[in-house]
Design a protein around this motif. Structure first.
Motif, PDB file in Angstrom:
ATOM      1  N   ASN A   1       1.011  -6.300  -7.651  1.00  0.00           N
ATOM      2  CA  ASN A   1       2.310  -6.451  -6.997  1.00  0.00           C
ATOM      3  C   ASN A   1       2.214  -7.332  -5.758  1.00  0.00           C
ATOM      4  OD1 ASN A   1       3.622  -4.878  -8.884  1.00  0.00           O
ATOM      5  ND2 ASN A   1       3.531  -2.998  -7.674  1.00  0.00           N
ATOM      6  N   LEU A   2       1.127  -7.149  -5.001  1.00  0.00           N
ATOM      7  CA  LEU A   2       0.927  -7.944  -3.790  1.00  0.00           C
ATOM      8  C   LEU A   2       0.780  -9.421  -4.128  1.00  0.00           C
ATOM      9  CD1 LEU A   2       0.356  -7.948  -0.673  1.00  0.00           C
ATOM     10  CD2 LEU A   2      -2.065  -7.809  -1.276  1.00  0.00           C
ATOM     11  N   MET A   3      -0.067  -9.739  -5.122  1.00  0.00           N
ATOM     12  CA  MET A   3      -0.294 -11.139  -5.476  1.00  0.00           C
ATOM     13  C   MET A   3       0.936 -11.764  -6.113  1.00  0.00           C
ATOM     14  SD  MET A   3      -3.165 -11.687  -4.192  1.00  0.00           S
ATOM     15  CE  MET A   3      -3.349 -13.395  -4.696  1.00  0.00           C
ATOM     16  N   ALA A   4       1.651 -11.016  -6.961  1.00  0.00           N
ATOM     17  CA  ALA A   4       2.870 -11.546  -7.587  1.00  0.00           C
ATOM     18  C   ALA A   4       3.915 -11.880  -6.529  1.00  0.00           C
ATOM     19  CB  ALA A   4       3.431 -10.541  -8.588  1.00  0.00           C
TER      20      ALA A   4
ATOM     21  N   MET B   1      -8.564  -3.868   1.309  1.00  0.00           N
ATOM     22  CA  MET B   1      -9.360  -2.644   1.232  1.00  0.00           C
ATOM     23  C   MET B   1      -9.189  -1.792   2.490  1.00  0.00           C
ATOM     24  SD  MET B   1     -12.956  -3.886  -0.507  1.00  0.00           S
ATOM     25  CE  MET B   1     -13.593  -2.214  -0.723  1.00  0.00           C
ATOM     26  N   ALA B   2      -9.223  -2.434   3.660  1.00  0.00           N
ATOM     27  CA  ALA B   2      -9.134  -1.704   4.934  1.00  0.00           C
ATOM     28  C   ALA B   2      -7.782  -1.022   5.092  1.00  0.00           C
ATOM     29  CB  ALA B   2      -9.385  -2.655   6.099  1.00  0.00           C
ATOM     30  N   VAL B   3      -6.702  -1.736   4.811  1.00  0.00           N
ATOM     31  CA  VAL B   3      -5.355  -1.176   4.979  1.00  0.00           C
ATOM     32  C   VAL B   3      -5.107  -0.064   3.961  1.00  0.00           C
ATOM     33  CG1 VAL B   3      -2.878  -1.688   4.844  1.00  0.00           C
ATOM     34  CG2 VAL B   3      -4.421  -3.282   6.005  1.00  0.00           C
ATOM     35  N   PHE B   4      -5.549  -0.279   2.723  1.00  0.00           N
ATOM     36  CA  PHE B   4      -5.380   0.760   1.691  1.00  0.00           C
ATOM     37  C   PHE B   4      -6.134   2.027   2.089  1.00  0.00           C
ATOM     38  CE2 PHE B   4      -5.729   2.948  -2.326  1.00  0.00           C
ATOM     39  CZ  PHE B   4      -4.551   2.634  -2.986  1.00  0.00           C
TER      40      PHE B   4
ATOM     41  N   THR C   1       0.843  -1.204   0.000  1.00  0.00           N
ATOM     42  CA  THR C   1       0.000   0.000   0.000  1.00  0.00           C
ATOM     43  C   THR C   1       0.875   1.248   0.000  1.00  0.00           C
ATOM     44  OG1 THR C   1      -1.825  -1.070   1.177  1.00  0.00           O
ATOM     45  CG2 THR C   1      -1.702   1.324   1.325  1.00  0.00           C
ATOM     46  N   LEU C   2       1.845   1.283   0.901  1.00  0.00           N
ATOM     47  CA  LEU C   2       2.718   2.461   1.037  1.00  0.00           C
ATOM     48  C   LEU C   2       3.597   2.658  -0.195  1.00  0.00           C
ATOM     49  CD1 LEU C   2       3.655   2.069   4.808  1.00  0.00           C
ATOM     50  CD2 LEU C   2       2.177   3.807   3.794  1.00  0.00           C
ATOM     51  N   LEU C   3       4.003   1.556  -0.838  1.00  0.00           N
ATOM     52  CA  LEU C   3       4.802   1.670  -2.063  1.00  0.00           C
ATOM     53  C   LEU C   3       4.040   2.445  -3.141  1.00  0.00           C
ATOM     54  CD1 LEU C   3       6.491  -1.840  -2.528  1.00  0.00           C
ATOM     55  CD2 LEU C   3       7.655   0.360  -2.339  1.00  0.00           C
ATOM     56  N   VAL C   4       2.740   2.180  -3.229  1.00  0.00           N
ATOM     57  CA  VAL C   4       1.911   2.865  -4.230  1.00  0.00           C
ATOM     58  C   VAL C   4       1.618   4.305  -3.802  1.00  0.00           C
ATOM     59  CG1 VAL C   4      -0.379   2.915  -5.309  1.00  0.00           C
ATOM     60  CG2 VAL C   4       0.882   0.766  -5.168  1.00  0.00           C
TER      61      VAL C   4
END
Length: 519
Positions: free
Chosen positions: A181-184, A455-458, A156-159
């Protein structure tokens, strides 16, 4: 003349047999009580009208007209097959709960052709159960707490940290960047920003366009391009598999236990082809739906300042508590405190309907509410029609996260009580039992908890660090997959943290109390 008589005598048994079969079919149709409806044109049926794009926050003109004319259960001819369409909450639950007994998954052949015959989306029976168990083990509650939560926050923070002040960007593309990116990373330990990851992402975009396109395997079509991209993606996955097997054989670092590929290689007996299709389908399921849901939340919140304000208050409270405790990373206790956030998530999924319907087939003759569903007929439970039904949800077209707070004690802030009253006679229990954004029964989405966590963390970091507005008009359309035609362009403004406490705390309760109607 004699030859003609002889030929007629030879053909008579065949003609008689065909005539008898025709009579039996007609007799069965007369004895069956099918729901009312219109079968449309031969072969095509009503498919073109059914798939015509419409606003994602509606059921579309086709469904509206058919429900108005025939009721919530009607017959049609869709995707080349006779079909029972259900906008009935009870029938939808009945279908999902009787998976494998009365109904089974039955997607169009083109879906299996592009996702693979071992994809969880198209598998049925024991093989689906085994594949699903692998996914559930990998995304277990323990793993969500200890491993996935920190990674979700990191990605999240990377984006978000790449967003520049006053810049205009596509919220949909940014959400897709985050989830891909998360799933990869979690599926194959591929790091964001690396050339290999970016090339895979590019191929995956082409692949996705084909999954949701007309299945025309002709040079130059989206489907044809997607099949080529599928081949390229599978080669990348297979290369990763070979590297991993080599590392495991050589007893290299035990990094392989941190991702799905390593877990499957160590703990399953799946063939190479099965592993390839499993990973491809999880990359598809885990990336596409979550990113659309995040984009929808951004879209709904920008049009509902009251919900955004309350959401920001909840996350400011969490952020202050963490600062006082000298902590920086979110933990599971923080996630559990995000009560209003989960109301926003539920309302986003209800109103946006990322997964609008699923494909099933009757494997036995079924009778429901006086109607017959013949064995072999396709059945479409349409979740969106239930989520947008005014007999289940008051003012279903309104974005109203407070409707999910009805079971919260009256000791909560007075600002919420006025909103809870808008739910009216619809009990929270009724809403919940008819709320199926992740399907249900034995095929309930294995990644549902991960999707809500993402969703919550984003949203936590988004509302604490940015304000935004639409850079140009855009709205979600259903094709029937949900998409923003312009990519949801937003203009973002950074929140100055040293002013945060003063500016929001002094006005928050005034704002919430002065606005009593849902968005």
């Amino acid at each position: 003349m004699a030859a003609e008589i002889e030929l007629l005598l030879l053909l008579s048994p065949s003609i008689l047999a065909l005539f008898l079969v025709w009579l039996l079919i007609k007799r069965k149709e007369r004895t069956l009580k099918l729901p009312p409806g219109n079968m449309g044109w031969p072969f095509l049926g009503e498919t073109i009208s059914y798939l015509k794009p419409y606003s994602a926050t509606s059921v579309g003109e086709f469904m509206e007209q058919h429900i108005s004319r025939y009721g919530k259960i009607y017959k049609s001819n869709l995707f080349g097959e006779p079909t029972i369409v259900s906008a009935d909450a009870g029938l939808n639950r009945f279908i999902l709960q009787n998976e494998g007994r009365l109904f089974e998954c039955s997607y169009p052949r083109s879906i299996g052709g592009i996702l693979g015959k071992w994809s969880m989306l198209v598998l049925v029976g024991d093989m689906h159960r085994d594949m699903r168990m692998i996914s559930l083990n990998f995304m277990s509650n323990v793993r969500l707490r200890t491993h996935l939560l920190p990674e979700v926050e990191r990605h999240t923070l990377l984006v978000l940290r790449s967003w520049k002040e006053n810049s205009t960007l596509s919220a949909q593309d940014e959400a897709k960047k985050f989830t891909f990116n998360l799933m990869a990373k979690h599926i194959m330990s591929m790091d964001p920003g690396k050339l290999e990851t970016e090339q895979l992402k590019k191929e995956y975009i082409t692949f996705m366009k084909g999954v949701v396109s007309a299945p025309l395997n002709l040079p130059g079509t989206a489907y044809w391009k997607a099949l080529r991209s599928r081949s390229t993606i599978l080669k990348v996955i297979e290369r990763k598999m070979e590297e991993r097997i080599r590392h495991m054989r050589d007893e290299c670092e035990r990094r392989e236990e941190d991702d799905l590929l390593g877990w499957v290689l160590k703990h399953s007996n799946l063939s190479t082809e099965q592993i390839l299709d499993l990973i491809l389908s999880l990359l598809f399921a885990g990336h596409e739906t979550s990113s659309v849901a995040i984009a929808l939340a951004i879209y709904f919140l920008q049009d509902c300042p009251k919900a955004l304000q309350q959401l920001r208050e909840e996350h400011l409270k969490i952020a202050r508590a963490k600062k006082q405790a000298g902590e920086s990373q979110l933990n599971w206790d923080d996630y559990k405190k995000m009560e209003f956030t989960h109301c926003v998530i539920s309302e986003t999924l209800r109103l946006g309907n990322v997964v609008r319907f699923v494909h099933r087939k009757a494997i036995k003759d079924v009778r429901y509410k006086g109607y017959d569903i013949p064995s072999g007929w396709k059945v479409l439970p349409v979740f969106a029609a239930v989520h947008l039904d005014p007999s289940t949800y008051d003012h279903p077209q309104h974005f109203n996260p407070w409707r999910w707070q009805q079971n919260i004690s009256s000791s909560s802030s007075s600002s919420n009580s006025s909103n809870s009253s808008s739910v009216g006679a619809n009990s929270n229990a009724t809403m919940s039992i008819n709320f199926m954004p992740f399907g249900g029964g034995p095929r309930l989405c294995a990644g549902s908890e991960l999707a809500k966590l993402e969703m919550a963390v984003f949203m936590h970091h988004l509302v604490l660090n940015y304000q935004w507005e639409l850079a140009e008009s855009d709205h979600a359309l259903a094709y029937p997959f949900v998409d923003f035609p312009k990519g949801l362009p937003i203009k973002v403004h950074k929140i100055q943290h040293h002013h945060t406490t003063t500016s929001y705390d002094s006005n928050i309760h005034l704002t919430l109390n002065s606005l009593s109607l849902p968005c």
